[in-house]
Scaffold this active site. Structure first.
Site, PDB file in Angstrom:
ATOM      1  N   PHE A 118       0.857  -1.185   0.000  1.00 22.00           N
ATOM      2  CA  PHE A 118       0.000   0.000   0.000  1.00 22.00           C
ATOM      3  C   PHE A 118       0.891   1.233   0.000  1.00 22.00           C
ATOM      4  CE2 PHE A 118      -4.496   1.050   0.698  1.00 22.00           C
ATOM      5  CZ  PHE A 118      -5.089  -0.151   0.363  1.00 22.00           C
ATOM      6  N   GLN A 238      -7.543  15.033   3.015  1.00 16.66           N
ATOM      7  CA  GLN A 238      -6.889  14.184   2.011  1.00 16.66           C
ATOM      8  C   GLN A 238      -7.738  13.942   0.766  1.00 16.66           C
ATOM      9  OE1 GLN A 238      -6.176   9.682   2.651  1.00 16.66           O
ATOM     10  NE2 GLN A 238      -4.159  10.617   2.665  1.00 16.66           N
ATOM     11  N   HIS A 240      -7.842  11.332  -2.245  1.00 11.81           N
ATOM     12  CA  HIS A 240      -7.316  10.032  -2.678  1.00 11.81           C
ATOM     13  C   HIS A 240      -7.109  10.107  -4.192  1.00 11.81           C
ATOM     14  CE1 HIS A 240      -7.189   5.778  -3.606  1.00 11.81           C
ATOM     15  NE2 HIS A 240      -7.245   5.460  -2.329  1.00 11.81           N
ATOM     16  N   LEU A 250     -14.487   5.120  -5.069  1.00  8.08           N
ATOM     17  CA  LEU A 250     -13.073   4.795  -4.917  1.00  8.08           C
ATOM     18  C   LEU A 250     -12.640   3.562  -5.693  1.00  8.08           C
ATOM     19  CD1 LEU A 250     -10.985   6.262  -3.124  1.00  8.08           C
ATOM     20  CD2 LEU A 250     -11.063   4.259  -1.661  1.00  8.08           C
ATOM     21  N   GLU A 253      -6.544   1.888  -3.259  1.00 13.49           N
ATOM     22  CA  GLU A 253      -5.094   1.814  -3.462  1.00 13.49           C
ATOM     23  C   GLU A 253      -4.635   0.353  -3.565  1.00 13.49           C
ATOM     24  OE1 GLU A 253      -3.209   5.101  -1.274  1.00 13.49           O
ATOM     25  OE2 GLU A 253      -1.997   3.493  -0.422  1.00 13.49           O
ATOM     26  N   ARG A 284      -0.447   9.458  -0.759  1.00 12.36           N
ATOM     27  CA  ARG A 284      -1.567   9.996  -1.557  1.00 12.36           C
ATOM     28  C   ARG A 284      -1.411  11.468  -1.905  1.00 12.36           C
ATOM     29  NH1 ARG A 284      -6.222   6.773   1.875  1.00 12.36           N
ATOM     30  NH2 ARG A 284      -5.716   4.770   0.924  1.00 12.36           N
ATOM     31  N   HIS A 350     -11.482  12.463   0.371  1.00  7.97           N
ATOM     32  CA  HIS A 350     -11.542  11.127   0.955  1.00  7.97           C
ATOM     33  C   HIS A 350     -11.498  11.101   2.475  1.00  7.97           C
ATOM     34  CE1 HIS A 350     -11.037   6.819   0.934  1.00  7.97           C
ATOM     35  NE2 HIS A 350      -9.895   6.891   1.573  1.00  7.97           N
ATOM     36  N   ARG A 392      -2.587  11.150   5.767  1.00  8.73           N
ATOM     37  CA  ARG A 392      -2.708   9.766   6.248  1.00  8.73           C
ATOM     38  C   ARG A 392      -2.201   8.776   5.211  1.00  8.73           C
ATOM     39  NH1 ARG A 392      -6.439   5.560   5.547  1.00  8.73           N
ATOM     40  NH2 ARG A 392      -8.086   6.765   4.533  1.00  8.73           N
TER      41      ARG A 392
HETATM   42  C1  LIG Z   1     -14.480   3.996  -0.119  1.00 11.14           C
HETATM   43  C2  LIG Z   1     -13.568   4.033   1.067  1.00 11.14           C
HETATM   44  C3  LIG Z   1     -12.567   3.065   1.199  1.00 11.14           C
HETATM   45  C4  LIG Z   1     -11.713   3.088   2.297  1.00 11.14           C
HETATM   46  N1  LIG Z   1     -10.758   2.111   2.417  1.00 11.14           N
HETATM   47  C5  LIG Z   1      -9.941   2.123   3.504  1.00 11.14           C
HETATM   48  C6  LIG Z   1      -8.961   1.104   3.688  1.00 11.14           C
HETATM   49  O1  LIG Z   1      -8.832   0.176   2.892  1.00 11.14           O
HETATM   50  N2  LIG Z   1      -8.159   1.163   4.771  1.00 11.14           N
HETATM   51  C7  LIG Z   1      -8.262   2.172   5.684  1.00 11.14           C
HETATM   52  O2  LIG Z   1      -7.508   2.178   6.650  1.00 11.14           O
HETATM   53  N3  LIG Z   1      -9.205   3.135   5.554  1.00 11.14           N
HETATM   54  C8  LIG Z   1     -10.045   3.132   4.497  1.00 11.14           C
HETATM   55  N4  LIG Z   1     -10.993   4.112   4.364  1.00 11.14           N
HETATM   56  C9  LIG Z   1     -11.200   5.078   5.469  1.00 11.14           C
HETATM   57  C10 LIG Z   1     -11.967   4.414   6.609  1.00 11.14           C
HETATM   58  O3  LIG Z   1     -12.890   3.497   6.083  1.00 11.14           O
HETATM   59  C11 LIG Z   1     -12.737   5.417   7.460  1.00 11.14           C
HETATM   60  O4  LIG Z   1     -11.913   6.485   7.786  1.00 11.14           O
HETATM   61  C12 LIG Z   1     -13.204   4.742   8.752  1.00 11.14           C
HETATM   62  O5  LIG Z   1     -13.888   3.551   8.452  1.00 11.14           O
HETATM   63  C13 LIG Z   1     -14.062   5.649   9.595  1.00 11.14           C
HETATM   64  O6  LIG Z   1     -14.593   4.888  10.654  1.00 11.14           O
HETATM   65  P1  LIG Z   1     -15.350   5.572  11.867  1.00 11.14           P
HETATM   66  O7  LIG Z   1     -15.671   4.498  12.832  1.00 11.14           O
HETATM   67  O8  LIG Z   1     -14.558   6.728  12.353  1.00 11.14           O
HETATM   68  O9  LIG Z   1     -16.676   6.182  11.221  1.00 11.14           O
HETATM   69  P2  LIG Z   1     -17.788   5.567  10.236  1.00 11.14           P
HETATM   70  O10 LIG Z   1     -17.549   4.148   9.900  1.00 11.14           O
HETATM   71  O11 LIG Z   1     -17.941   6.546   9.130  1.00 11.14           O
HETATM   72  O12 LIG Z   1     -19.083   5.590  11.140  1.00 11.14           O
HETATM   73  C14 LIG Z   1     -19.688   6.798  11.543  1.00 11.14           C
HETATM   74  C15 LIG Z   1     -20.890   6.456  12.399  1.00 11.14           C
HETATM   75  O13 LIG Z   1     -21.387   7.632  12.978  1.00 11.14           O
HETATM   76  C16 LIG Z   1     -22.789   7.653  12.871  1.00 11.14           C
HETATM   77  N5  LIG Z   1     -23.206   9.062  12.910  1.00 11.14           N
HETATM   78  C17 LIG Z   1     -22.686  10.111  12.248  1.00 11.14           C
HETATM   79  N6  LIG Z   1     -23.325  11.242  12.592  1.00 11.14           N
HETATM   80  C18 LIG Z   1     -24.265  10.891  13.499  1.00 11.14           C
HETATM   81  C19 LIG Z   1     -25.248  11.605  14.234  1.00 11.14           C
HETATM   82  N7  LIG Z   1     -25.424  12.931  14.106  1.00 11.14           N
HETATM   83  N8  LIG Z   1     -26.046  10.911  15.074  1.00 11.14           N
HETATM   84  C20 LIG Z   1     -25.924   9.573  15.210  1.00 11.14           C
HETATM   85  N9  LIG Z   1     -25.007   8.854  14.544  1.00 11.14           N
HETATM   86  C21 LIG Z   1     -24.187   9.510  13.714  1.00 11.14           C
HETATM   87  C22 LIG Z   1     -23.094   6.931  11.572  1.00 11.14           C
HETATM   88  O14 LIG Z   1     -24.396   6.416  11.581  1.00 11.14           O
HETATM   89  C23 LIG Z   1     -22.043   5.829  11.628  1.00 11.14           C
HETATM   90  O15 LIG Z   1     -22.536   4.752  12.394  1.00 11.14           O
HETATM   91  C24 LIG Z   1     -11.849   4.104   3.268  1.00 11.14           C
HETATM   92  C25 LIG Z   1     -12.845   5.076   3.132  1.00 11.14           C
HETATM   93  C26 LIG Z   1     -13.686   5.051   2.036  1.00 11.14           C
HETATM   94  C27 LIG Z   1     -14.703   6.145   1.900  1.00 11.14           C
END
Ligand SMILES: Cc1cc2nc3c(=O)[nH]c(=O)nc-3n(C[C@H](O)[C@H](O)[C@H](O)COP(=O)(O)OP(=O)(O)OC[C@H]3O[C@@H](n4cnc5c(N)ncnc54)[C@H](O)[C@@H]3O)c2cc1C
Length: 578
Positions: A118, A238, A240, A250, A253, A284, A350, A392
């Site tokens: 990666f 960031q 991507h 997306l 990567e 990135r 991203h 990142r």
């Molecule tokens: C397409 C894509 C591919 C990716 N691939 C990778 C990868 O391969 N490796 C890597 O390390 N990272 C990757 N990332 C980044 C990574 O997935 C995210 O940064 C990470 O999953 C975020 O997790 P989180 O738990 O912080 O939030 P999230 O998984 O975004 O969850 C947010 C939560 O908050 C809740 N929420 C938000 N606002 C409110 C509100 N007002 N009231 C109640 N609930 C709320 C939502 O319902 C949800 O449950 C990728 C991102 C994308 C978009």
């Protein structure tokens, strides 16, 4: 008004929130609630494709120190190195924990967890790419989410799904609950708790072309900012390199990790000129800038604003077994078979490196001295611990959400063993109710969708990969205008039952807030570092800017900056070449 009593309330059911909930719910006597505006397995963690970084050394030699170094250098030395050391060390046990909880990682022929390359992950402190990303095809996040959700259900975590949190409750400087809107009924609920955690994910929707879902609107960061908590390093957002042209969806990567390459209109593998050692696996920020430079210099495909991601030299088996989702995205959204034709790509917004400031236990801190706000925690993309600094590395977000989600959960257990229950004031939902009523009653003519689109387009133009002072100033003016018009919106639906119109209007308020924090911080930082590229200040300036930004919004509507030193332990800042 419904009032619920819990020991701990977690807002967000992505990887960070669920890991914390799982840790807390191991204590049988603690009552734990997770509140999510989405059904938990629809959280954006489920979209994560490529992998989770951990120096397991399963396929070739690797060490956590190399992972830490890559993280620090990848973040252009703005990373807090105490946090990066924790990230790199604890990534290893976290991945094995997930394996033991049932996550179906891909395997090597001899049965160990398989790993792939990666961007920015290297062996021997930058000598060449290393296989460090553990993966479950290109559905790694989906598997993480399912695994954690199952464990939380098994341990009786109480879920409030499709509840949108609107406000954070603080009494005498101590966190004591949140107020949420039940989407189905339009009823306000107060959650009274001794500890509160935000794990609400990112805010890619401030930009037009983004990999982020419609729901990623920065709610947690905006709610905390409104309650006087600063936001840290918001200027670092960031892009991507490989989003599907115009759609932003997306192309992970992992594609380049498995051998796909970027090409310009002449078929040149142009990254040879920008990053001779890591090529298409450079970090990135470097690749995204290289792509824009190619496009500006007329080497975009057909002279347009996109380039090609070329898989055509890869064996069919690699696409079908290791990259099935992104292969099908190309087929479904573009009608392109990546085995035969290159995929048109452009950089896509991203990931937020900045956010709610925390210490290494997920405790929210409110100043440059790391003063803890008792009872309040944050982890995952909405938080800034800061392990990503100015940029990142791929696979490090999944590590971040799990390592620091877990640490926050563990520290909440410790805190709850001592913390008293703080009483709620009368009418704790008053402010949230006012917010909702104002939106429902607003009699203007402005449409939320149009304002959202204008915001996203302008942010793309004036606060994107390249920025400068004049453009950022202009963007501040646009934000002022959008705020003015936001006061004059009119909702089509003024009911309370499943009113998406209302929720999108409320989310627009959050988008405006996090966009404002991003633009003000970007204007303030007069240097270029990582993902923050100021064309009017093109060099990194360690003498003046090797420090974190804390941006406060005061109750009178003014803004104030303070600065926090970067924690440097093992690696002194150096020129960043790849
Ligand atoms: C397409 C894509 C591919 C990716 N691939 C990778 C990868 O391969 N490796 C890597 O390390 N990272 C990757 N990332 C980044 C990574 O997935 C995210 O940064 C990470 O999953 C975020 O997790 P989180 O738990 O912080 O939030 P999230 O998984 O975004 O969850 C947010 C939560 O908050 C809740 N929420 C938000 N606002 C409110 C509100 N007002 N009231 C109640 N609930 C709320 C939502 O319902 C949800 O449950 C990728 C991102 C994308 C978009």
């Amino acid at each position: 008004m419904a009032v619920h009593e819990f020991d701990a309330v977690i807002v967000g059911a992505g990887g960070a929130g669920l890991y914390a909930a799982m840790e807390l719910s191991r204590q049988a006597d603690l009552r734990v609630a997770v509140i999510s505006k989405l059904y938990p397995t629809r959280s954006h963690t489920g979209a994560a494709q490529g992998g989770i970084g951990a120096a397991l050394g399963n396929m070739e030699e690797d060490h956590w120190e190399w992972h830490m170094f890559d993280t620090v250098k990848g973040g252009d030395y703005l990373v807090d190195q105490d946090a990066a050391e924790i990230l790199a060390r604890e990534a290893i046990e976290t991945v094995y924990d997930l394996e033991h909880l049932g996550l179906p990682f891909d395997r090597t022929p001899d049965g160990r967890i398989a790993q792939r390359r990666f961007g920015g992950h290297t062996h021997h402190f930058g000598q060449g790419p290393v296989r460090r990303a553990c993966h479950a095809a290109d559905r790694t996040g989906h598997m993480i989410l399912q695994t954690l959700y199952q464990q939380c259900l098994r341990q009786n975590v109480r879920f409030f799904n499709e509840f949108q949190v609107l406000d954070l409750l603080l009494e005498d400087g101590v966190a004591c609950g949140v107020v949420a809107w039940e989407i189905l009924t339009g009823e306000l609920h107060t959650f009274h708790a001794r500890a509160v955690m935000f794990a609400t994910g990112g805010w890619g929707r401030i930009y037009k072309v983004t990999s982020n879902a419609h729901t990623l609107t920065g709610d947690g960061a905006a709610i905390c900012w409104r309650r006087g908590i600063p936001l840290e390093d918001m200027e670092f957002y960031q892009f991507h390199p490989t989003g599907i042209y115009r759609l932003g969806i997306l192309m992970s990567e992992a594609a380049r990790g498995e051998g796909a390459v970027l090409r310009n209109r002449h078929g040149e593998r142009f990254m040879e000129r920008y990053s001779p050692t890591l090529l298409d696996l450079a970090p990135r920020d470097i690749i995204a800038r290289a792509m824009i430079t190619e496009i500006r210099e007329g080497r975009g495909i057909d002279g347009k604003d996109y380039l090609h991601l070329d898989f055509t030299h890869l064996p069919r088996q690699v696409l079908e077994e290791k990259l099935p989702d992104i292969t099908s995205f190309a087929r479904i959204y573009l009608g392109i078979d990546p085995l035969r034709q290159p995929v048109p790509v452009q950089p896509t917004a991203h990931y937020a490196m900045g956010g709610i400031p925390t210490d290494v236990w997920g405790r929210v801190v409110v100043d440059e001295k790391n003063t803890v706000l008792p009872g309040l925690y944050a982890a995952g993309e909405c938080a800034c611990v800061s392990v990503h600094g100015a940029n990142r590395l791929g696979t490090n977000s999944l590590v971040d959400i799990l390592v620091f989600g877990r640490r926050a959960g563990r520290d909440m257990v410790r805190y709850l063993r001592e913390a008293e229950r703080v009483s709620l004031r009368r009418n704790p939902d008053r402010d949230a109710r006012e917010q909702v009523e104002r939106l429902l009653r607003s009699e203007g003519k402005e449409k939320v969708a149009a304002l959202r689109q204008e915001l996203a387009e302008a942010m793309m133009e004036y606060c994107g990969i390249f920025r400068d002072g004049a453009g950022l100033q202009k963007m501040l003016g646009i934000l002022g205008d959008l705020r003015e018009r936001y006061r004059r919106i009119r909702l089509d639906d003024r009911g309370r039952v499943f009113n998406q119109d209302l929720l999108e209007a409320w989310e627009l308020g959050c988008l405006l807030d996090v966009a404002e924090a991003t633009v003000r911080s970007a204007l303030n930082r007069t240097e270029s570092r990582g993902a923050h590229m100021r064309e009017d200040y093109p060099d990194r300036d360690d003498e003046n800017w090797l420090k974190h930004t804390l941006l406060y919004r005061n109750s009178d509507g003014t803004f104030a900056f303070r600065y926090k030193p970067v924690v440097i332990t093992r690696f002194q800042p150096q020129a960043r070449t790849y």
